[in-house]
Motif scaffolding. Sequence first.
Motif, PDB file in Angstrom:
ATOM      1  N   LEU A  29      63.784  50.646  -1.533  1.00 24.34           N
ATOM      2  CA  LEU A  29      62.807  51.640  -0.941  1.00 24.34           C
ATOM      3  C   LEU A  29      63.864  51.834   0.904  1.00 24.34           C
ATOM      4  CD1 LEU A  29      59.419  51.615  -2.018  1.00 24.34           C
ATOM      5  CD2 LEU A  29      60.713  53.255  -1.986  1.00 24.34           C
ATOM      6  N   ILE A  48      69.918  48.858   5.867  1.00 21.08           N
ATOM      7  CA  ILE A  48      68.941  47.689   5.624  1.00 21.08           C
ATOM      8  C   ILE A  48      69.909  46.220   7.082  1.00 21.08           C
ATOM      9  CG2 ILE A  48      68.824  47.951   3.353  1.00 21.08           C
ATOM     10  CD1 ILE A  48      71.528  46.190   2.075  1.00 21.08           C
ATOM     11  N   TYR A  74      65.893  51.422   2.183  1.00 22.77           N
ATOM     12  CA  TYR A  74      67.072  51.222   2.142  1.00 22.77           C
ATOM     13  C   TYR A  74      67.708  53.457   1.567  1.00 22.77           C
ATOM     14  CZ  TYR A  74      73.193  52.217   1.835  1.00 22.77           C
ATOM     15  OH  TYR A  74      73.964  52.005   1.301  1.00 22.77           O
ATOM     16  N   LEU A  75      66.809  53.524   0.614  1.00 20.02           N
ATOM     17  CA  LEU A  75      66.805  54.478   0.131  1.00 20.02           C
ATOM     18  C   LEU A  75      66.299  55.676   1.123  1.00 20.02           C
ATOM     19  CD1 LEU A  75      67.525  56.081  -2.846  1.00 20.02           C
ATOM     20  CD2 LEU A  75      64.685  55.956  -2.889  1.00 20.02           C
ATOM     21  N   ASN A  76      65.744  55.357   2.564  1.00 16.58           N
ATOM     22  CA  ASN A  76      64.604  55.838   3.268  1.00 16.58           C
ATOM     23  C   ASN A  76      65.480  56.086   4.884  1.00 16.58           C
ATOM     24  OD1 ASN A  76      61.924  57.526   2.220  1.00 16.58           O
ATOM     25  ND2 ASN A  76      62.448  55.432   1.224  1.00 16.58           N
ATOM     26  N   CYS A  77      66.383  54.880   5.000  1.00 12.49           N
ATOM     27  CA  CYS A  77      66.546  55.636   6.434  1.00 12.49           C
ATOM     28  C   CYS A  77      68.104  55.219   6.385  1.00 12.49           C
ATOM     29  CB  CYS A  77      66.558  53.708   7.206  1.00 12.49           C
ATOM     30  SG  CYS A  77      64.730  54.028   7.022  1.00 12.49           S
ATOM     31  N   GLY A  78      68.740  54.508   4.661  1.00 14.88           N
ATOM     32  CA  GLY A  78      70.162  54.975   4.907  1.00 14.88           C
ATOM     33  C   GLY A  78      71.542  53.445   5.842  1.00 14.88           C
TER      34      GLY A  78
END
Lengths: 481, 165
Positions: free
Chosen positions: A172, A180, A174-178
Amino acid sequence: MQQSMRLFLILPLVAAILMPWASKLGRRIADVLVAVTGLGLMVLSLCFIPYAGTTSTFQLFGAQFAVDGLSLLFLIVVNAVAFFCILYSIDYIDHYGGRAKFYALMLLMILGLNGILLAQDLFSLYVYLEVASISSYVLVAYNLKFDGIESALKYLLLSVVGTGLTLMGISLIYLNCGTIGFEALKAVLSSIGIGAASPVFLLAAGLFMAGFGLKAAIVPFHAWLPDAHPSAPAPISAMLSGVVIKVAGVYSLIRIFLYIYPAPSQILKIFLVLGIISMIAGAIIAYFQSDIKRMLAYSSISQIGYILIGLGIGNPLAIMGALFHVFNHAMFKSLLFLNSGAIQYRTGTRNINEMGGLESRMRVTGATGIFGTLSIAGVPPFNGFWSKLFIVMGAVVAGKYVIAFLMVFFSIFTLGYFLLIQRRVFFGKLNMKWADIKEAPLTMSLAMIFLAATCLLSGIFFSQVVQSVIEPAANLLMGGK
Amino acid sequence: MLLWILLGLLLVFLVLCAIFRDLLYMAISLALASIILAIVLFHYGANIAGVFELSVCAGLITVLFVSTVSLTKDSDQKVESRVPVYFLPFIILLFLGLDFFIVRWLSGTILPKDLTQQAASTATFQSVFWTERTADMLGQIGLILAGVFGILALFRVASKEKQHE
């Protein structure tokens, strides 16, 4: 100096690979290899104390790792406790067999734990968490008896749920912030101004809380711990309680919620509530146990509660107390587990009701056990006193008087049930079944003596310990305040 | 269309993995499911996830599983209760329903799409495996070693018994 940081990962890996050959050359060669590796790692972690206030990065096979004040504190805890447990294992592991495999798995567990602390992104943290976890599942089942395998399976199944939830949280994010990466994530979160109010981030926070909470054995995610500890060999119980739950659970929670996330107040409140529940439930259930290792396991849940309360209060004093308690709990709980292992090694039982008067036969175990008891109960000048005092003072400064009162009350309660157990195990009339028993073998006794000395010395010289290791870690979390 | 076939096959192999009584067939089903999942992930441009699905799940877990199975004697196999199998279809339906609602909810809340598209489009298998995720390579070596030593440790008594036979 930075280049030598690589050894935190390379040393345990190479030693684990060499272990089967070392074992073929002779039992003592394997003992020396594991002991030298453990000692080397502990000394290496202590050598970095002067650099605690800075962040040092290094490259290994093209990958970036780093050590800052927070990870250094945990590195010292991991590698010190690991060395004492390795030393203890040299004589202890005789009655289990499979010496080389045991050492190799222990070294891989240390590799995993060091990897978690040096990782610079969430996915690497997850990978190294799995390395430590897989090694620990096998080590819990190492006695190859029904109870060991059953509790290892329980530990495995619950952990898989925990790591699954963690992985979903990472996805989640990674999906939102691009990204990690810790630093990049911190920058992205502050630049796009996403706080805890966003439902996606709240969901991710909940997943991390459940996943890492399970690893930290916080109530209500604690079910695996009281089963895993009694069945595991004593040095593994000591590692699990002293180190694994802290690094895999508490460190990860701190890194995410106090370093990367902008410390949202909702999260701190959850820490506080879970901490209070863990402290109370763990202590009360521990009181009713007749299995000494099970009692220590529940007591660990209670002590993790103190750490969470400190983090939840969130002021500098309480955070410093929580971090100091991480260090202290690792030392005294490892000591107490090694004590219980020495008793079981000689008597073959963990049942407190069957013991009594053992102090006259096992003087080192008895004396070091008292050191551990006084430390965990927070009696001055032992180390547990100062960390609990810091957290209580933090609660008072924050105006949380009820929490401060509860912490003091349950500290006295802890002293009560530990002294009761000490009396039933070591003092009173000697059970004639144990008339012929002797003190634990040399390396086991040495490990207990070193840990007992650490509990006392880190209490007497608490200001030096706080200034050199705890304060830099707390400063990092408080943003240099 | 190909994607739907792959997703269907993925579901079939996962169900088979849960239904099979023989551990070896379970391991093979799990491996096939992992490979299909990796293909699906590559199809969506999630190369990092694909790489790890292949390298960790399909590779390591299956190798360990088959090693474990090969060490198990026929007499070790126990008859298991079939009750969980009867509940399996309902659990799968429940999971699919929940999955649908969660994905729909998430697709409405995910914020910076440009970031995720950028991350998805630039990476290739080689670049991810050999340059971006080298930090995990050491961890994966550790994982494989932990698995190997774990199997050797757990089967150490069985091996001794075998020698006596």
